[in-house]
Design a protein around this motif. Structure first.
Motif, short mmCIF file in Angstrom:
data_model
loop_
_atom_site.label_atom_id
_atom_site.label_comp_id
_atom_site.label_asym_id
_atom_site.label_seq_id
_atom_site.Cartn_x
_atom_site.Cartn_y
_atom_site.Cartn_z
N ASP A 212 0.82 -1.21 0.00
CA ASP A 212 0.00 0.00 0.00
C ASP A 212 0.85 1.25 0.00
N ARG A 213 2.12 1.15 0.38
CA ARG A 213 3.02 2.30 0.33
C ARG A 213 3.35 2.71 -1.10
N TYR A 214 3.18 1.77 -2.01
CA TYR A 214 3.60 2.00 -3.39
C TYR A 214 2.43 2.05 -4.37
N ILE A 215 1.40 1.23 -4.11
CA ILE A 215 0.30 1.12 -5.06
C ILE A 215 -1.02 1.23 -4.31
N GLU A 216 -1.89 2.08 -4.81
CA GLU A 216 -3.23 2.25 -4.23
C GLU A 216 -4.21 1.32 -4.94
N GLY A 217 -4.95 0.54 -4.18
CA GLY A 217 -6.00 -0.28 -4.78
C GLY A 217 -5.67 -1.75 -4.91
N ALA A 218 -4.54 -2.22 -4.37
CA ALA A 218 -4.21 -3.64 -4.40
C ALA A 218 -4.99 -4.37 -3.31
N ALA A 219 -5.48 -5.55 -3.62
CA ALA A 219 -6.16 -6.38 -2.63
C ALA A 219 -5.11 -7.17 -1.84
N VAL A 220 -5.27 -7.27 -0.52
CA VAL A 220 -4.30 -7.96 0.34
C VAL A 220 -5.04 -8.94 1.24
N ARG A 221 -4.50 -10.16 1.33
CA ARG A 221 -5.05 -11.16 2.24
C ARG A 221 -3.89 -11.90 2.91
N ARG A 222 -3.96 -12.02 4.23
CA ARG A 222 -2.93 -12.73 4.99
C ARG A 222 -3.57 -13.90 5.72
N PHE A 223 -2.80 -14.99 5.86
CA PHE A 223 -3.32 -16.22 6.44
C PHE A 223 -2.53 -16.56 7.70
N ALA A 224 -3.24 -16.61 8.83
CA ALA A 224 -2.58 -16.71 10.14
C ALA A 224 -1.81 -18.01 10.31
N ARG A 225 -2.27 -19.10 9.73
CA ARG A 225 -1.65 -20.40 9.99
C ARG A 225 -0.74 -20.87 8.86
N ALA A 226 -0.48 -20.04 7.89
CA ALA A 226 0.35 -20.42 6.74
C ALA A 226 1.73 -19.79 6.85
N GLY A 227 2.70 -20.45 6.20
CA GLY A 227 4.05 -19.92 6.12
C GLY A 227 4.33 -19.40 4.72
N HIS A 228 5.43 -19.87 4.12
CA HIS A 228 5.85 -19.35 2.82
C HIS A 228 5.06 -19.94 1.66
N TYR A 229 4.19 -20.92 1.95
CA TYR A 229 3.44 -21.59 0.88
C TYR A 229 1.93 -21.52 1.12
N PRO A 230 1.34 -20.34 1.18
CA PRO A 230 -0.11 -20.28 1.43
C PRO A 230 -0.94 -20.95 0.35
N HIS A 231 -0.40 -21.09 -0.87
CA HIS A 231 -1.13 -21.77 -1.93
C HIS A 231 -1.20 -23.27 -1.69
N ARG A 232 -0.47 -23.75 -0.69
CA ARG A 232 -0.53 -25.15 -0.28
C ARG A 232 -1.11 -25.30 1.13
N GLU A 233 -0.74 -24.38 2.01
CA GLU A 233 -1.12 -24.50 3.42
C GLU A 233 -2.47 -23.87 3.73
N ALA A 234 -2.96 -22.97 2.88
CA ALA A 234 -4.23 -22.29 3.14
C ALA A 234 -5.09 -22.26 1.89
N VAL A 235 -5.00 -23.34 1.10
CA VAL A 235 -5.67 -23.33 -0.20
C VAL A 235 -7.19 -23.22 -0.07
N SER A 236 -7.77 -23.75 1.01
CA SER A 236 -9.23 -23.68 1.17
C SER A 236 -9.70 -22.24 1.37
N ASP A 237 -8.83 -21.38 1.85
CA ASP A 237 -9.16 -19.96 1.99
C ASP A 237 -8.67 -19.15 0.80
N LEU A 238 -7.47 -19.49 0.31
CA LEU A 238 -6.89 -18.70 -0.78
C LEU A 238 -7.66 -18.88 -2.09
N ALA A 239 -8.03 -20.12 -2.42
CA ALA A 239 -8.65 -20.38 -3.73
C ALA A 239 -9.94 -19.58 -3.93
#
Length: 282
Positions: A212-239
Motif C-alpha cells: 500500500d506504500r507503493y500502489i493504491e488499490g491492491a487487494a491484500v489477504r494474509r493467512f494466520a496459519r500459513a508460512g511461505h506456501y499459502p497456496h498449499r497451506e491455506a488453499v481452502s481460503d486462498l482459492a
C-alpha cells in the motif's frame, strides 16, 4: 491462468491450488522454469529479466492472448517482470509471498548469494539440502513430493542456476529488485492481489501491507496459519478469495505519488541533489 513457481521448486507446487481453479472453469497452465523441475539447465544468466523473457515466449507459444498471472516467491518477481514483456493482455495479477515488494529476505539466502558457494555444491548436496529445507519451511509437502523435489534439484546444473539467480536478485542487504523498478514502465497496472502467510520464514509477511506504500488499490489477504506456501497451506481460503478477485469488477490500481523502491529512496535521501538513480533491470 498462468502459474509461475519460485526458487528450487517446480510446477508441482500448484497441485492443490490448480485443481480448485480448474474446477471453477479456469484453464490452468504452469511450467517448470529453466534450471528447475524437468526443464533443461542451460548455461544462461538466470536473471529475473532472462526468466521473464523465457516465460513470455512460452506464453506466446501457447497463444494465450488474454490471461491471468500468478507467481509465488521469486516467481512473483518474474510475474511482475513478464508484464513489461507484454506477451498478451494480462487481465489480473496475483502475488503469493512474492519477492520484490520489500528488501528483507532470509539470512541464509543473503549469505548464499554473496558467497557463491551454492554453485560449488555437488548434486547430491543439492538434493539433501532441498529435502531439509522443505522440512523446515513447511508447505505441507508429502514425503513423495519432498523426494521428487530433492531428485529434481540434485540434477546437474541446478546449483549453477540457483547460484546465478541468487547473485543477481539478492545481496547482503537483501533483495535488489523491487516492484517499483517495474511499475513505472507499465502503461497500466493490472488489478493486483497479494497473498501471504503470517508464519513466512523466507520473506516477512509485513511486505503484504507494504504494497500500500507503493500502489493504491491492491487487494491484500494474509493467512494466520500459513508460512511461505499459502497456496498449499491455506488453499481452502486462498482459492475462493483468488477466484473472487479474478471475477469481480475492480478498478485498475494506481501508483502512489512519489513512490520509489526502498533502495532508490535511500539513495535519494543520502544525496538529495542527485538525479533519481536508474532502476535495477527487472
Amino acid at each position: 491462468m498462468v502459474l509461475v513457481h519460485g526458487l528450487s521448486d517446480s510446477c508441482r507446487t500448484w497441485n492443490r491450488l490448480a485443481p480448485a481453479l480448474a474446477a471453477a472453469g479456469r484453464r490452468v497452465v504452469a511450467l517448470d522454469l529453466p534450471g528447475h523441475g524437468d526443464s533443461a539447465r542451460p548455461d544462461a544468466p538466470y536473471t529475473v529479466a532472462w526468466y521473464a523473457g523465457v516465460v513470455a515466449e512460452w506464453i506466446r507459444a501457447l497463444r494465450l492472448g488474454d490471461f491471468d498471472l500468478v507467481g509465488h516467491s521469486f516467481g512473483g518477481s518474474i510475474a511482475m517482470c513478464v508484464a513489461t514483456e507484454r506477451p498478451g493482455r494480462i487481465h489480473r495479477v496475483g502475488l503469493v509471498a512474492a519477492g520484490g515488494i520489500g528488501t528483507e529476505v532470509a539470512l541464509p539466502l543473503r549469505l548464499a548469494a554473496v558467497t557463491g558457494l551454492i554453485e560449488l555444491a555437488a548434486p547430491v548436496l543439492m538434493g539433501v539440502g532441498t529435502h531439509a529445507g522443505v522440512l523446515v519451511l513447511g508447505g505441507d509437502f508429502s514425503a513423495e513430493e519432498r523426494r521428487h523435489l530433492a531428485r529434481m534439484n540434485a540434477r546437474p546444473g541446478t546449483a549453477r542456476a540457483l547460484s546465478r539467480t541468487l547473485r543477481h536478485a539478492i545481496d547482503l542487504r537483501g533483495q535488489r529488485h523491487h516492484l517499483m523498478d517495474i511499475a513505472h514502465r507499465l502503461p497500466e497496472i493490472p488489478p493486483l492481489a497479494v497473498y501471504w502467510g503470517e508464519r513466512d520464514q523466507v520473506i516477512p509477511a509485513r511486505h503484504a501491507a507494504d504494497i500500500d506504500r507503493y500502489i493504491e488499490g491492491a487487494a491484500v489477504r494474509r493467512f494466520a496459519r500459513a508460512g511461505h506456501y499459502p497456496h498449499r497451506e491455506a488453499v481452502s481460503d486462498l482459492a475462493p478469495d483468488l477466484l473472487r478477485f479474478l471475477d469481480e469488477p475492480r478498478p485498475a490500481p494506481r501508483l502512489r505519488t512519489g513512490a520509489r523502491a526502498p533502495r532508490a529512496s535511500a539513495a535519494a535521501a543520502r544525496a538529495p541533489q542527485a538525479s533519481r538513480p536508474p532502476p535495477v533491470p527487472c
